[in-house]
Write an enzyme that holds these catalytic residues in place. Structure first.
Site, mmCIF file in Angstrom:
data_model
loop_
_atom_site.group_PDB
_atom_site.id
_atom_site.type_symbol
_atom_site.label_atom_id
_atom_site.label_comp_id
_atom_site.label_asym_id
_atom_site.label_seq_id
_atom_site.Cartn_x
_atom_site.Cartn_y
_atom_site.Cartn_z
ATOM 1 N N HIS A 102 -20.120 -27.946 63.032
ATOM 2 C CA HIS A 102 -20.604 -27.243 64.218
ATOM 3 C C HIS A 102 -20.956 -28.195 65.365
ATOM 4 O O HIS A 102 -21.074 -27.774 66.524
ATOM 5 C CB HIS A 102 -21.834 -26.398 63.860
ATOM 6 C CG HIS A 102 -21.910 -25.104 64.609
ATOM 7 N ND1 HIS A 102 -21.551 -24.981 65.928
ATOM 8 C CD2 HIS A 102 -22.312 -23.861 64.226
ATOM 9 C CE1 HIS A 102 -21.714 -23.737 66.326
ATOM 10 N NE2 HIS A 102 -22.180 -23.026 65.312
ATOM 11 N N ARG A 103 -21.119 -29.480 65.083
ATOM 12 C CA ARG A 103 -21.373 -30.450 66.147
ATOM 13 C C ARG A 103 -20.130 -30.671 66.992
ATOM 14 O O ARG A 103 -20.221 -31.073 68.158
ATOM 15 C CB ARG A 103 -21.826 -31.793 65.547
ATOM 16 C CG ARG A 103 -23.101 -31.724 64.730
ATOM 17 C CD ARG A 103 -23.350 -33.035 63.998
ATOM 18 N NE ARG A 103 -22.248 -33.380 63.103
ATOM 19 C CZ ARG A 103 -22.220 -34.469 62.334
ATOM 20 N NH1 ARG A 103 -23.239 -35.323 62.370
ATOM 21 N NH2 ARG A 103 -21.193 -34.723 61.548
#
Length: 456
Positions: free
Chosen positions: A429-430
């Site tokens: 998700h980064r």
């Protein structure tokens, strides 16, 4: 003066290795480029070449020794006129300073044996104008130490070269024979890119220190003291896999996207292609199509073709796709570079070659490092679906299940039987947000359900 041969770092992440086999013995004469030994890293068995010439005076580490730290002296090389009598008890020159017996610093380990003056050459005392030319300075203009092999220093002195102006190609930038032979007087060193280690992040959340492995093992062993068991020692590969998976699950914020993909059109198309390619000995697998579909999807959604780089995201231009290959005792992820521009038959041939050499542990580091996206296919084992762990620094990994015949509702609202494959996209998700990951998975599914577009 005897020169120590050090345990090499054969990959950027290598800290120790196993000296699997010596390819030379004491007394053998070697030249630059000759094979000295086979070194087992955590991923592969690689051949180690000599960077200097001389005679193998003493082997310090026996073959089969595990856990040899990088830059540990493993053998001693003698120059012309030297003998084993010149080697001290610790392997270096007899007259080296006492502090040289300490464990070598990564940079200092490549320096020549002590007993020379500050310029690295024997002091020319009491000699007249006919004395040999002074050796080149061992420090650059800014005072930094210059490391070179004794043979390289002698050649540089004969040619009147300034070692501080020569860029070394040996371990840790050490100047070797080939460097001074190809250098010209007054030559300036080639510009080199300096890579600095990133500073520790002050705001990084502290992680509780786990119990020491030995203490933990002892506690668990006591739990099973009354049961029969076999203790399996971890090799370098298993330790690396354990460390990287722990790092991945603890530090990467995974989220998962799941989708069913109908394979009937792909299976029909694949059958037709394989009949036409039979004369060329080519047989395409479903996995070959998945690799190609993923590569094209990364081009269609370029923001998802990215990796996490600590304090930034790196967006790649080519589609370099890694594919998990199970081997005895572990896992490799060889990388197919520029997969978006390769034909299906080319990808298929390279994948077979990489898989075979992965199982033989013959892959070079550049063949299993890199990439932005990975594929893990357990469908051939009958697994319907699963969640894969992201291989850092990749942005995502596609977990592929088996193609299974299921009842589905077609566009006309009728129930029919179709071959359906379940896939799960694990996403960092980064690097990739939810909508972006969904678009990437849609592009993969569209390509597999409409395989003709992969030939366009």
């Amino acid at each position: 003066m005897p020169t120590e041969i050090l345990m090499p770092a054969l990959s950027p992440t290598m800290e120790e290795g196993t000296l699997a086999k010596w390819l030379v013995k004491e007394g053998d004469t070697v030249s630059s480029g000759d094979l000295l030994a086979e070194i087992e890293t955590d991923k592969a068995t690689m051949e180690f070449e000599a960077v200097d010439e001389g005679v193998v005076g003493k082997i310090l580490i026996a073959e089969g020794t595990e856990g040899v730290k990088v830059n540990t002296p493993i053998a001693v090389l003698l120059e012309e006129g030297e003998s084993a009598d010149d080697i001290g008890e610790t392997g270096g020159a007899k007259d080296r300073d006492a502090d040289s017996h300490a464990a070598p610093h990564p940079e200092q380990a490549t320096a020549p044996a002590k007993g020379y003056g500050d310029d690295g050459a024997a002091a020319q005392q009491g000699k007249g104008d006919d004395a040999a030319p002074a050796a080149p300075a061992a420090r650059s203009g800014d005072g930094e130490r210059v490391f070179a092999s004794p043979l390289a220093r002698r050649i540089a002195a004969d040619k009147g070269l300034d070692l501080s102006q020569i860029k070394g190609s040996g371990p840790n930038g050490r100047i070797v024979k080939a460097d001074v032979e190809s250098a010209k007087p007054g030559q300036k060193p080639a510009a080199a890119e300096t890579v600095k280690a990133p500073a520790a992040q002050a705001d990084k959340a502290p992680v509780a220190a786990p119990a020491a492995p030995g203490a933990q093992a002892e506690q668990i062993r006591k739990m099973y003291a009354d049961r029969e068991f076999e203790e399996v020692k971890l090799d370098g590969m298993r330790r690396t896999i354990a460390a990287r998976l722990t790092e991945a699950k603890q530090t990467i914020p995974h989220f998962y996207l799941r989708r069913d993909i109908k394979l009937d059109a792909l299976l029909k198309f694949r059958s037709q292609l394989n009949k036409q390619l039979e004369g060329r000995g080519v047989k395409l697998s479903v996995n070959d199509f998945i690799i190609k579909a993923s590569a094209l999807a990364l081009q269609a959604v370029p923001d998802a073709n990215a990796v996490w780089a600590g304090d930034r995201v790196l967006k790649l231009k080519p589609s370099d796709v890694a594919v998990a290959v199970a081997i005895e005792g572990g896992l490799f992820t060889p990388v197919l570079r520029d997969a978006e521009s390769r034909s299906l038959s080319s990808l298929s041939a390279q994948m077979k070659d990489l898989a075979k050499r992965a199982r033989d542990k013959k892959l070079a580091p550049h063949e299993y490092q890199g990439g932005s996206f990975a594929i893990s296919n357990l469908g051939m084992f009958g697994i319907d679906n699963f969640d894969a762990v992201i291989n850092p620094p990749h942005g995502a990994i596609l977990a592929v299940g088996a193609g299974v015949k299921k009842p589905v509702v077609n566009d006309a609202g009728e129930i029919e039987v179709a071959t359906v494959m379940s896939v799960t996209l694990s996403v960092d998700h980064r690097v990739i947000d939810g909508a972006l990951g969904a678009e990437l998975l849609k592009q993969i599914a569209d390509a597999l359900e409409n395989p003709m577009v992969m030939l366009a």
